[in-house]
Design a protein around this motif. Structure first.
Motif, PDB file in Angstrom:
ATOM      1  N   GLY A 172       0.815  -1.205   0.000  1.00  0.00           N
ATOM      2  CA  GLY A 172       0.000   0.000   0.000  1.00  0.00           C
ATOM      3  C   GLY A 172       0.850   1.257   0.000  1.00  0.00           C
ATOM      4  N   LEU A 173       0.622   2.123  -0.974  1.00  0.00           N
ATOM      5  CA  LEU A 173       1.287   3.424  -1.043  1.00  0.00           C
ATOM      6  C   LEU A 173       0.231   4.503  -0.903  1.00  0.00           C
ATOM      7  CD1 LEU A 173       4.046   4.788  -3.331  1.00  0.00           C
ATOM      8  CD2 LEU A 173       1.780   5.828  -3.513  1.00  0.00           C
ATOM      9  N   GLY A 174       0.427   5.414   0.056  1.00  0.00           N
ATOM     10  CA  GLY A 174      -0.518   6.497   0.260  1.00  0.00           C
ATOM     11  C   GLY A 174      -0.356   7.562  -0.816  1.00  0.00           C
ATOM     12  N   LEU A 175      -1.377   7.693  -1.676  1.00  0.00           N
ATOM     13  CA  LEU A 175      -1.267   8.638  -2.786  1.00  0.00           C
ATOM     14  C   LEU A 175      -1.056  10.062  -2.294  1.00  0.00           C
ATOM     15  CD1 LEU A 175      -3.366   8.557  -6.025  1.00  0.00           C
ATOM     16  CD2 LEU A 175      -2.907  10.722  -4.895  1.00  0.00           C
ATOM     17  N   GLU A 176      -1.783  10.427  -1.223  1.00  0.00           N
ATOM     18  CA  GLU A 176      -1.665  11.802  -0.719  1.00  0.00           C
ATOM     19  C   GLU A 176      -0.271  12.093  -0.176  1.00  0.00           C
ATOM     20  OE1 GLU A 176      -5.893  11.049  -1.212  1.00  0.00           O
ATOM     21  OE2 GLU A 176      -4.280   9.886  -0.284  1.00  0.00           O
ATOM     22  N   ARG A 177       0.329  11.090   0.474  1.00  0.00           N
ATOM     23  CA  ARG A 177       1.689  11.298   1.003  1.00  0.00           C
ATOM     24  C   ARG A 177       2.707  11.467  -0.120  1.00  0.00           C
ATOM     25  NH1 ARG A 177       2.704   7.633   6.441  1.00  0.00           N
ATOM     26  NH2 ARG A 177       0.911   8.412   7.616  1.00  0.00           N
ATOM     27  N   LEU A 178       2.577  10.648  -1.163  1.00  0.00           N
ATOM     28  CA  LEU A 178       3.499  10.797  -2.286  1.00  0.00           C
ATOM     29  C   LEU A 178       3.271  12.122  -2.996  1.00  0.00           C
ATOM     30  CD1 LEU A 178       5.734   9.547  -3.954  1.00  0.00           C
ATOM     31  CD2 LEU A 178       4.001   8.416  -5.360  1.00  0.00           C
ATOM     32  N   ALA A 179       2.019  12.543  -3.107  1.00  0.00           N
ATOM     33  CA  ALA A 179       1.717  13.839  -3.731  1.00  0.00           C
ATOM     34  C   ALA A 179       2.368  14.972  -2.948  1.00  0.00           C
ATOM     35  CB  ALA A 179       0.207  14.042  -3.814  1.00  0.00           C
ATOM     36  N   MET A 180       2.346  14.873  -1.637  1.00  0.00           N
ATOM     37  CA  MET A 180       2.969  15.892  -0.779  1.00  0.00           C
ATOM     38  C   MET A 180       4.455  16.037  -1.118  1.00  0.00           C
ATOM     39  SD  MET A 180       3.158  15.705   3.381  1.00  0.00           S
ATOM     40  CE  MET A 180       4.193  14.226   3.360  1.00  0.00           C
ATOM     41  N   ILE A 181       5.115  14.899  -1.337  1.00  0.00           N
ATOM     42  CA  ILE A 181       6.545  14.924  -1.646  1.00  0.00           C
ATOM     43  C   ILE A 181       6.787  15.433  -3.061  1.00  0.00           C
ATOM     44  CG2 ILE A 181       8.555  13.444  -2.005  1.00  0.00           C
ATOM     45  CD1 ILE A 181       7.365  11.673   0.288  1.00  0.00           C
ATOM     46  N   LEU A 182       6.056  14.894  -4.022  1.00  0.00           N
ATOM     47  CA  LEU A 182       6.285  15.265  -5.423  1.00  0.00           C
ATOM     48  C   LEU A 182       5.859  16.688  -5.728  1.00  0.00           C
ATOM     49  CD1 LEU A 182       5.175  11.967  -7.229  1.00  0.00           C
ATOM     50  CD2 LEU A 182       7.484  12.729  -6.688  1.00  0.00           C
ATOM     51  N   GLN A 183       4.932  17.239  -4.955  1.00  0.00           N
ATOM     52  CA  GLN A 183       4.488  18.616  -5.176  1.00  0.00           C
ATOM     53  C   GLN A 183       5.257  19.615  -4.320  1.00  0.00           C
ATOM     54  OE1 GLN A 183       0.154  18.619  -4.813  1.00  0.00           O
ATOM     55  NE2 GLN A 183      -0.016  16.886  -6.218  1.00  0.00           N
ATOM     56  N   GLY A 184       6.162  19.115  -3.478  1.00  0.00           N
ATOM     57  CA  GLY A 184       7.033  19.987  -2.698  1.00  0.00           C
ATOM     58  C   GLY A 184       6.323  20.809  -1.651  1.00  0.00           C
ATOM     59  N   VAL A 185       5.266  20.251  -1.043  1.00  0.00           N
ATOM     60  CA  VAL A 185       4.538  20.973   0.006  1.00  0.00           C
ATOM     61  C   VAL A 185       4.771  20.287   1.343  1.00  0.00           C
ATOM     62  CG1 VAL A 185       2.817  21.861  -1.577  1.00  0.00           C
ATOM     63  CG2 VAL A 185       2.420  19.666  -0.464  1.00  0.00           C
ATOM     64  N   GLN A 186       4.379  20.944   2.433  1.00  0.00           N
ATOM     65  CA  GLN A 186       4.734  20.451   3.756  1.00  0.00           C
ATOM     66  C   GLN A 186       3.767  19.422   4.306  1.00  0.00           C
ATOM     67  OE1 GLN A 186       5.777  23.355   6.646  1.00  0.00           O
ATOM     68  NE2 GLN A 186       7.432  24.214   5.420  1.00  0.00           N
ATOM     69  N   ASN A 187       2.516  19.434   3.842  1.00  0.00           N
ATOM     70  CA  ASN A 187       1.556  18.461   4.361  1.00  0.00           C
ATOM     71  C   ASN A 187       0.482  18.208   3.313  1.00  0.00           C
ATOM     72  OD1 ASN A 187      -0.831  20.354   4.905  1.00  0.00           O
ATOM     73  ND2 ASN A 187       0.788  21.333   6.111  1.00  0.00           N
ATOM     74  N   MET A 188      -0.355  17.196   3.575  1.00  0.00           N
ATOM     75  CA  MET A 188      -1.320  16.763   2.565  1.00  0.00           C
ATOM     76  C   MET A 188      -2.374  17.821   2.271  1.00  0.00           C
ATOM     77  SD  MET A 188      -3.679  13.997   4.602  1.00  0.00           S
ATOM     78  CE  MET A 188      -4.666  14.452   6.025  1.00  0.00           C
ATOM     79  N   TYR A 189      -2.624  18.731   3.240  1.00  0.00           N
ATOM     80  CA  TYR A 189      -3.643  19.757   3.013  1.00  0.00           C
ATOM     81  C   TYR A 189      -3.211  20.790   1.979  1.00  0.00           C
ATOM     82  CZ  TYR A 189      -6.379  17.885   6.833  1.00  0.00           C
ATOM     83  OH  TYR A 189      -7.141  17.055   7.616  1.00  0.00           O
ATOM     84  N   GLU A 190      -1.922  20.812   1.674  1.00  0.00           N
ATOM     85  CA  GLU A 190      -1.429  21.746   0.679  1.00  0.00           C
ATOM     86  C   GLU A 190      -1.271  21.107  -0.693  1.00  0.00           C
ATOM     87  OE1 GLU A 190       2.098  23.573   2.249  1.00  0.00           O
ATOM     88  OE2 GLU A 190       1.143  24.099   4.147  1.00  0.00           O
ATOM     89  N   THR A 191      -1.679  19.832  -0.812  1.00  0.00           N
ATOM     90  CA  THR A 191      -1.624  19.170  -2.120  1.00  0.00           C
ATOM     91  C   THR A 191      -2.767  19.642  -3.000  1.00  0.00           C
ATOM     92  OG1 THR A 191      -2.886  17.276  -1.285  1.00  0.00           O
ATOM     93  CG2 THR A 191      -0.487  17.139  -1.152  1.00  0.00           C
TER      94      THR A 191
END
Length: 889
Positions: free
Chosen positions: A231-250
């Protein structure tokens, strides 16, 4: 990289490597132990448990998930959320540790140009289970991860099971180092805020026994075949790939907060309090849209309660940020536009989703107004009793009846100087949840251990259903439970659950009630079947009692259903399909099915609609249904792929789980639905359909109830008899009855008004005498006593105010009158300004009187009203008011 692209790359990567792409299952869990799908592997659970054969040895999906145990924490931190997407790849006895590890590393570290996510290998840290030397070796020698970036953790962190006896195994997690801005170095074993987990690889290789918690259970041995669940958390990976600090900023959540800013003028990041509200709104509105999209409607139980709760939290937090009018339309539109890139059905179903959401917003805004009055009364009663804590049952009442979130009750109570008994409230909430979950589970299993059914399924396979083609047939008893416990035999009088290798009995499902009938054994034994359920997929359990003889496992049997009951249910089920289509034709696609029950000769059908269906529309719908019956349309069933069914325009029921192959029931050129139920062969067999009416069963959900065939005819025959009797009474033709009866009711109403006017005048005539007979209590004029029973609250109030007005304005006056109405005591007390200056307040006096009467009350200092349960206590209440006046002055 946008979230939609992350999802696309995941599915494409694994499809190219031989994995069957499995669409996300509905959030409505096909599991009696779950309200909602809360993990990516939930739809695959039957495969891992061996209940069902997997469709392919390799599979991949991006599953919608909702978790709500920490709902109060949402917004307070940037880590908690209710909706998330879990990307998963699965192997059922195919590749194992090395294959899973290589796939994960390749996808994460391959360049974006080559279809990967382009993460820097040196920023990835690995954790493995304490003694999983095999996984550690693969990471170090096959992949090349340095030993210093591989850490071993214990059972709590790196060992997985479902929490019940069954498959389990060690995990290996991939973590991303976000850098020194997020804390000290040292790897995930030291700092999980800096080294955030993005992918968990579960190696299912053992079978566990019973035990508590995550660590206290025995390992019984190796599984026959080894499986992979990642299982890979899509929101967590998006946070990293989009360069933001937390999932609410994705991308999928930030746009919701931006819209909230547009509606309220509040900027995210301006203050901690409003930041919390922003995050609550973004998370909860997105979750609400996804739930409504999958067919959940707001309600007071189960998943409907979850939806109602999060929607109302979101709306309330918008109001806390300054929104004064409706906001849901704009917020929902943003979510659909954003999430629709990944789930196109949201766009297709936009109108229905908006209708449900807007209806819930309107209901909550109305509830806030009504609930506030209830809360004010509860606060007044608590203070009057000298309390400082609002009881848990009052908070529960506000929550359960008015939809008040507990945090709203906490805040409003605090504003008036009270705390709330939260433990008591949560105890009542848990009891309600436990009851709902126990009821749902008991319906399916009859309180038997689920493992008993699984053992039968493992030994004999799925039950073959022969009921589409026949109503009776030979079979063999392959499983037997007596009082919920597996047994080799059962005797006369025993309550039993019987599993056959093949059966004509329809198991309850899809809104259709189960068949009833008899199972006869070659030995002469007879089982009377009252119900049929499928507690595990594919296994039909016949519930009933042994009427004669002894029943044994392995015995040959002859199963026969009650044919007249089946035919009556089939008529009702076909009529439900016709009603569904006719309602959609009249009201549009928002009239989607929200539930049904097809029983002998009658049915109920629930559908989405924000408003009541006008009587004229319901009449047209009924007419259209019966016109279809007269056309003698054939009813056919065909098995096809789910994609082909969708292409043909077949309607699917929300909440139902469909496989790759589905059964489509077609009624001529009028209706086409996915359905596993039994039906008539031709619409002429229905005879007649009579809609009895429609009503609301929840916010945005209406219910039609109807009769079919002979039952409909009998109903109309009775109505005809009633009409004939009314004709005789009013001396008129049938078409004149409405006008004549309306005229009679009008005259009756006018007479009642005259009587009420006369009675009120008689009551008010007593005002002068009561004022003249006022007692003098240290300069205070006190009028206290009873008036005739039956005096209404309005008349009593008028009388009290009239008496007060007849006492000279500069003289302190207290008027307290009592009566009995509808077998309950009632009091109204009023004071003038001079009395209030001497400390005599109507609210205080009413509470004293009402307490003596066994009830409560409240109001303003100048006039207040109360009541109770005990009319015999009125003399004591009068005395209590007199004492309080004496003590005060």
């Amino acid at each position: 990289m946008e979230s939609a692209e992350i999802r696309r790359r995941w599915l494409s990567f694994f499809e190219e490597r031989g994995h069957a792409v499995v669409p996300s299952a509905s959030l409505i869990a096909d599991d009696p132990t779950l309200l909602l799908v809360n993990a990516g592997m939930v739809p695959f659970k039957p495969y891992f448990l061996g209940e069902t054969k997997p469709p392919a040895p390799r599979a991949t999906s991006v599953q919608k998930c909702v978790r709500t145990p920490d709902i109060e924490e949402v917004g307070k931190t940037t880590r908690h959320g209710t909706f998330f997407q879990m990307c998963g790849n699965f192997s059922f006895g195919d590749y194992f540790k090395e294959g899973a590890i290589k796939y994960a590393w390749e996808l994460l570290t391959s360049s974006v140009a080559d279809g990967g996510y382009g993460l820097e290998p040196e920023k990835l840290w690995i954790t493995v289970y304490l003694d999983d030397d095999e996984a550690e070796t693969i990471w170090r020698e096959k992949i090349g991860v340095p030993a210093e970036r591989i850490q071993r953790l214990g059972k709590k962190d790196n060992f997985w099971s479902m929490g019940v006896p069954g498959p389990c195994g060690p995990c290996s997690e991939i973590n991303y180092d976000r850098g020194p801005d997020f804390g000290v170095e040292g790897g995930p074993a030291v700092n999980d805020e800096r080294y955030v987990e993005i992918w968990n690889l579960v190696f299912m290789q053992y079978e566990r026994g019973a035990g508590d918690g995550k660590e206290d259970f025995p390992i019984l041995g190796d599984l026959p075949s080894k499986n992979i669940d990642t299982g890979l958390g899509l929101e967590r990976l998006a946070m990293i790939l989009q360069g933001v600090q937390n999932m609410y900023e994705t991308d999928t959540l930030r746009v919701v907060m931006d819209k909230a800013t547009e509606l309220t003028g509040v900027l995210y990041g301006a203050a901690q309090g409003t930041d919390v509200s922003m995050r609550v709104v973004a998370d909860h509105i997105r979750t609400s849209v996804m739930l409504i999209g999958d067919g959940v409607t707001p309600g007071n139980e189960g998943r409907g309660y979850v939806l109602r709760r999060i929607m109302r939290r979101a709306i309330r937090n918008m109001r806390l940020m300054g929104a004064t009018g409706p906001v849901v339309q704009d917020l929902v539109d943003v979510v659909i536009n954003t999430m629709g890139q990944q789930y196109p059905e949201l766009v297709t179903d936009r109108k229905r989703i908006e209708t449900v959401a807007l209806a819930e917003e309107a209901a909550f805004l109305k509830a806030v107004k009504g609930g506030t009055n209830i809360l004010d009364t509860a606060v007044s009663e608590t203070k009057a009793a000298g309390g400082t804590v609002l009881s848990g049952d009052k908070a529960f009442l506000l929550h359960d009846t008015w939809g008040f979130p507990i945090d709203l009750t906490l805040e409003m109570a605090a504003e008036q100087g009270l705390s709330v008994d939260e433990p008591g409230f949560r105890r009542l909430m848990q009891e309600q949840r436990d009851r709902a979950k126990a009821d749902a589970k008991a319906k399916k299993t009859g309180h038997a251990d689920m493992s008993a059914y699984r053992e039968i399924a493992d030994g004999s396979g799925a039950t073959e259903f022969t009921g589409y083609a026949t109503t009776q047939g030979e079979s063999t008893i392959v499983g037997l439970l007596v009082n919920g416990v597996p047994a080799p035999a059962a005797s006369e009088g025993d309550e039993v659950e019987v599993v056959l290798d093949r059966t004509p009995f329809y198991a309850e499902g899809g809104g259709q009630l189960a068949d009833q009938g008899r199972i006869k054994l070659d030995s002469g034994a007879v089982i009377v079947v009252r119900d049929v359920q499928q507690p595990v997929p594919g296994v039909s359990v016949h519930k009933g009692s042994v009427q004669v003889g002894e029943v044994t496992v392995g015995a040959s049997a002859y199963a026969a259903i009650d044919v007249s009951r089946r035919r009556a249910i089939a008529r009702a089920h076909s009529a439900t399909h016709l009603t569904h289509q006719a309602l959609r034709d009249a009201l549009g696609p928002t009239a989607a099915q929200a539930g049904s029950e097809n029983s002998p000769g009658r049915f109920r059908f629930d559908f989405g609609s924000p408003n009541a269906v006008p009587g004229t529309v319901l009449t047209d719908v009924e007419q259209k249904i019966n016109d279809v019956l007269s056309r003698e349309l054939d009813v056919t069933a065909e098995i096809m792929s789910i994609d082909e069914a969708k292409k043909q325009g077949a309607i699917a029921e929300f909440g139902e789980k469909y496989g790759e192959r589905v059964r489509v029931v077609t009624i001529g050129d009028f209706s086409k639905e996915l359905c596993g139920g039994t039906h008539v062969g031709n619409t002429a067999q229905l005879g007649l359909v009579k809609l009895l009416g429609e009503s609301s069963i929840g916010s945005g959900v209406r219910r039609v109830e109807a009769l079919v065939g002979v039952d409909a005819y009998n109903f109309l025959a009775k109505e005809h008899t009633v009409v004939a009797q009314l004709q005789e009474l009013v001396k008129g033709r049938p078409e004149e009855l409405p006008e004549k009866i309306a005229s009679m009711l009008g005259k009756l109403k006018d007479a009642e008004k005259e009587i009420e006017k006369f009675r009120a005048e008689k009551v008010l005539q007593a005002a002068a005498g009561l004022a003249a007979g006022a007692q003098d209590i240290r300069g205070v004029a006190l009028v206290v006593g009873s008036v005739p029973d039956g005096t209404g609250a309005d008349d009593l109030r008028k009388l009290v105010l009239d008496v007060r007005g007849r006492i000279q304005g500069d003289r302190p006056a207290v008027v307290a009158l009592f009566t009995t109405a509808n077998d309950r005591p009632l009091t109204v007390i009023a004071t003038n300004e001079a009395a209030r200056e001497r400390g005599l307040k109507a609210g205080d006096l009413v509470r004293t009187a009402a307490k003596t009467l066994g009830g409560g009350g409240g109001g303003k200092p100048d006039v207040a009203q109360g009541g109770g349960q005990n009319p015999a206590a009125i003399p004591d209440a009068i005395a209590a008011v007199e004492r309080l006046v004496v003590e005060t002055v």
